[in-house]
Design an enzyme around this catalytic site. Structure first.
Site, PDB file in Angstrom:
ATOM      1  N   GLY A  17      17.984 -25.621  15.548  1.00  0.00           N
ATOM      2  CA  GLY A  17      17.762 -25.287  16.955  1.00  0.00           C
ATOM      3  C   GLY A  17      16.336 -24.809  17.172  1.00  0.00           C
ATOM      4  N   TYR A  49      32.768 -18.063  21.884  1.00  0.00           N
ATOM      5  CA  TYR A  49      31.446 -17.665  21.369  1.00  0.00           C
ATOM      6  C   TYR A  49      31.541 -16.354  20.571  1.00  0.00           C
ATOM      7  CZ  TYR A  49      26.356 -16.743  21.818  1.00  0.00           C
ATOM      8  OH  TYR A  49      25.029 -16.489  21.591  1.00  0.00           O
ATOM      9  N   SER A  68      25.307 -12.463  17.380  1.00  0.00           N
ATOM     10  CA  SER A  68      25.089 -12.014  18.770  1.00  0.00           C
ATOM     11  C   SER A  68      25.832 -10.700  18.980  1.00  0.00           C
ATOM     12  CB  SER A  68      25.633 -13.063  19.739  1.00  0.00           C
ATOM     13  OG  SER A  68      25.705 -12.540  21.053  1.00  0.00           O
ATOM     14  N   VAL A 111      23.796 -30.511  13.850  1.00  0.00           N
ATOM     15  CA  VAL A 111      24.152 -29.731  12.657  1.00  0.00           C
ATOM     16  C   VAL A 111      25.643 -29.799  12.305  1.00  0.00           C
ATOM     17  CG1 VAL A 111      22.223 -28.100  12.802  1.00  0.00           C
ATOM     18  CG2 VAL A 111      24.382 -27.551  13.957  1.00  0.00           C
ATOM     19  N   LYS A 117      30.584 -15.954  16.694  1.00  0.00           N
ATOM     20  CA  LYS A 117      29.499 -15.051  16.280  1.00  0.00           C
ATOM     21  C   LYS A 117      30.014 -13.959  15.339  1.00  0.00           C
ATOM     22  CE  LYS A 117      25.902 -16.871  18.274  1.00  0.00           C
ATOM     23  NZ  LYS A 117      24.986 -17.657  17.420  1.00  0.00           N
TER      24      LYS A 117
HETATM   25  N1  LIG Z   1      19.425 -15.964  24.321  1.00  0.00           N
HETATM   26  C1  LIG Z   1      20.194 -14.928  24.019  1.00  0.00           C
HETATM   27  O1  LIG Z   1      20.291 -13.943  24.787  1.00  0.00           O
HETATM   28  C2  LIG Z   1      20.960 -14.894  22.722  1.00  0.00           C
HETATM   29  C3  LIG Z   1      21.599 -13.688  22.368  1.00  0.00           C
HETATM   30  C4  LIG Z   1      22.304 -13.637  21.173  1.00  0.00           C
HETATM   31  C5  LIG Z   1      22.374 -14.735  20.341  1.00  0.00           C
HETATM   32  N2  LIG Z   1      21.758 -15.888  20.722  1.00  0.00           N
HETATM   33  C6  LIG Z   1      21.853 -17.023  19.783  1.00  0.00           C
HETATM   34  O2  LIG Z   1      20.561 -17.401  19.402  1.00  0.00           O
HETATM   35  C7  LIG Z   1      20.530 -18.781  19.062  1.00  0.00           C
HETATM   36  C8  LIG Z   1      19.444 -19.479  19.869  1.00  0.00           C
HETATM   37  O3  LIG Z   1      19.750 -19.334  21.250  1.00  0.00           O
HETATM   38  P1  LIG Z   1      18.702 -19.593  22.424  1.00  0.00           P
HETATM   39  O4  LIG Z   1      18.935 -18.550  23.430  1.00  0.00           O
HETATM   40  O5  LIG Z   1      17.345 -19.812  21.864  1.00  0.00           O
HETATM   41  O6  LIG Z   1      19.332 -20.948  23.012  1.00  0.00           O
HETATM   42  P2  LIG Z   1      18.624 -22.286  23.548  1.00  0.00           P
HETATM   43  O7  LIG Z   1      19.697 -22.985  24.289  1.00  0.00           O
HETATM   44  O8  LIG Z   1      17.364 -21.932  24.232  1.00  0.00           O
HETATM   45  O9  LIG Z   1      18.288 -23.063  22.198  1.00  0.00           O
HETATM   46  C9  LIG Z   1      19.302 -23.545  21.359  1.00  0.00           C
HETATM   47  C10 LIG Z   1      18.766 -24.730  20.597  1.00  0.00           C
HETATM   48  O10 LIG Z   1      19.815 -25.206  19.731  1.00  0.00           O
HETATM   49  C11 LIG Z   1      19.834 -26.626  19.813  1.00  0.00           C
HETATM   50  N3  LIG Z   1      21.176 -27.119  19.465  1.00  0.00           N
HETATM   51  C12 LIG Z   1      22.318 -26.968  20.178  1.00  0.00           C
HETATM   52  N4  LIG Z   1      23.332 -27.607  19.578  1.00  0.00           N
HETATM   53  C13 LIG Z   1      22.826 -28.168  18.453  1.00  0.00           C
HETATM   54  C14 LIG Z   1      23.392 -28.965  17.417  1.00  0.00           C
HETATM   55  N5  LIG Z   1      24.688 -29.317  17.419  1.00  0.00           N
HETATM   56  N6  LIG Z   1      22.579 -29.389  16.419  1.00  0.00           N
HETATM   57  C15 LIG Z   1      21.271 -29.050  16.417  1.00  0.00           C
HETATM   58  N7  LIG Z   1      20.677 -28.314  17.374  1.00  0.00           N
HETATM   59  C16 LIG Z   1      21.448 -27.880  18.379  1.00  0.00           C
HETATM   60  C17 LIG Z   1      19.453 -26.931  21.254  1.00  0.00           C
HETATM   61  O11 LIG Z   1      19.013 -28.275  21.400  1.00  0.00           O
HETATM   62  C18 LIG Z   1      18.377 -25.896  21.515  1.00  0.00           C
HETATM   63  O12 LIG Z   1      17.077 -26.364  21.172  1.00  0.00           O
HETATM   64  C19 LIG Z   1      21.935 -19.303  19.359  1.00  0.00           C
HETATM   65  O13 LIG Z   1      22.700 -19.315  18.181  1.00  0.00           O
HETATM   66  C20 LIG Z   1      22.483 -18.292  20.334  1.00  0.00           C
HETATM   67  O14 LIG Z   1      23.874 -18.265  20.317  1.00  0.00           O
HETATM   68  C21 LIG Z   1      21.052 -15.999  21.883  1.00  0.00           C
END
Ligand SMILES: NC(=O)c1ccc[n+]([C@@H]2O[C@H](COP(=O)([O-])OP(=O)(O)OC[C@H]3O[C@@H](n4cnc5c(N)ncnc54)[C@H](O)[C@@H]3O)[C@@H](O)[C@H]2O)c1
Length: 253
Positions: free
Chosen positions: A13, A154, A142, A64, A158
Site C-alpha cells: 500500500g 475492520y 489501528s 496482496v 486490526k
Molecule cells: N488513515 C488513518 O486514520 C488510519 C488509522 C489507523 C490505521 N490505518 C491503516 O493504515 C494503513 C494505510 O491507510 P491509509 O490511511 O494510508 O489508506 P489509503 O487508502 O490512503 O492507502 C491505502 C493503500 O493501500 C492500497 N491497497 C488497498 N488494497 C490493496 C490490496 N489488496 N493490495 C495492495 N494494495 C492495496 C491502496 O491502493 C492504497 O494505496 C491501512 O492499513 C489502514 O487501515 C489508517
C-alpha cells in the site's frame, strides 16, 4: 555491519497515504524501497518521486491477497533491489457498516486485505530475513482494534493483526527478526477523506472534531507513523519485538 544502505524494504500500500509516507522516510534513511500496491500507476508516480529526491525505489502493481502474485512480486523485488530485510504490512481498506447491514463480501474483503495479505507477504519475506539472520516486520494495526462503531470487520482485522504480530515475534525472534505493530489514531489520508465524505461531513470539520478529542490537540500525518516505523526497523530496535505501539496523540483505552 549492514546498514540501511545495504538493505531493501517492502511497503505494501506504498502508493499513497501512510504507506507512501513510510516509503519516503525509509528511502531517506537509506533503504532501497519497493512499493507494492493495487494501484500500479500511483505506485509508479510515488516511486518516481522518491527517486527524484535521491532515493532508490521500484513499484510493483499487486493485490496482496493473491498468493501467486505475492510470491512473484517478492522474488522480483529480491532480484531488482536485493533480498527484503524490512516488510511493512500497510495495505488496507475499509468497508464500514453497522453489523446488521454489513454484507459478507464487506466482511471478507477487509479480512482478506489486512490478514490474508499480511500473512502472505510475511510468509514470502521471512525466508530472506531468516537466511540473513536479520529482519524487521511492522504491521499497521489501528486504534479501531479496541472497537469502533460501524467497523466490526475492520476492528476484528486490526485486532487480529496484533495477535499475528506477537506470534511472528515469538517464531522469528531467534533468527534476528523482530515483529511489531503500530496502531495509529486519526491520520490525514485518502482513507479518512473517504470516511468524511461517506458520513457527509466536510473534511476540515471532520479533522477539527478529531483534533478536539486528541490530547496533543491535532490529528496525525503519515510522517508521524513513518517516524515510528523508522525507529522500529533500525538496528538499535532489535530488543523491541511483539509490541503494539499506539500512535494516536494520547493514551487510548
Ligand atoms: N488513515 C488513518 O486514520 C488510519 C488509522 C489507523 C490505521 N490505518 C491503516 O493504515 C494503513 C494505510 O491507510 P491509509 O490511511 O494510508 O489508506 P489509503 O487508502 O490512503 O492507502 C491505502 C493503500 O493501500 C492500497 N491497497 C488497498 N488494497 C490493496 C490490496 N489488496 N493490495 C495492495 N494494495 C492495496 C491502496 O491502493 C492504497 O494505496 C491501512 O492499513 C489502514 O487501515 C489508517
Amino acid at each position: 555491519m549492514n546498514g540501511p544502505r545495504d538493505r531493501t524494504a517492502i511497503v505494501t500500500g506504498g502508493a499513497g497515504g501512510i504507506g507512501f509516507g513510510v516509503a519516503r522516510r525509509l528511502a531517506a534513511d537509506g533503504f532501497a524501497v519497493a512499493l507494492l500496491d493495487l494501484d500500479e500507476g500511483a505506485g509508479k508516480r510515488a516511486a518516481a518521486e522518491i527517486e527524484q529526491s535521491g532515493g532508490r525505489a521500484v513499484a510493483v502493481g499487486i493485490d496482496v491477497t493473491d498468493e501467486q502474485a505475492v510470491q512473484t512480486a517478492v522474488e522480483l523485488v529480491a532480484e531488482q533491489l536485493g533480498a527484503p530485510a524490512v516488510l511493512v504490512n500497510n495495505a488496507g481498506v475499509t468497508r464500514d457498516n453497522l453489523l446488521f447491514k454489513m454484507s459478507l463480501d464487506d466482511w471478507d474483503t477487509v479480512m482478506d486485505v489486512h490478514l490474508r495479505g499480511s500473512f502472505l507477504m510475511s510468509r514470502a519475506c521471512q525466508r530472506y530475513m531468516t537466511a540473513a539472520g536479520w529482519g524487521r516486520i511492522v504491521n499497521i494495526s489501528s486504534t479501531a482494534a479496541l472497537g469502533n462503531r460501524g467497523q466490526v470487520n475492520y476492528s476484528a482485522a486490526k485486532a487480529g493483526l496484533q495477535g499475528f504480530t506477537k506470534t511472528l515475534a515469538i517464531e522469528l525472534g531467534k533468527f534476528g527478526v523482530t515483529a511489531n505493530a503500530i496502531a495509529p489514531g486519526f491520520i490525514v489520508t485518502e482513507m479518512t477523506r473517504r470516511t468524511a465524505e461517506r458520513m457527509g461531513i466536510p473534511f476540515e470539520d471532520f479533522v477539527k472534531g478529531a483534533a478536539e478529542h486528541t490530547p496533543v490537540a491535532r490529528v496525525g500525518q503519515p510522517a508521524d507513523i513513518a517516524h515510528l516505523v523508522s525507529f522500529l526497523v533500525s538496528d538499535g530496535a532489535g530488543f523491541v519485538s511483539g509490541q503494539v505501539i499506539y500512535a494516536a496523540g494520547g493514551p487510548v483505552c
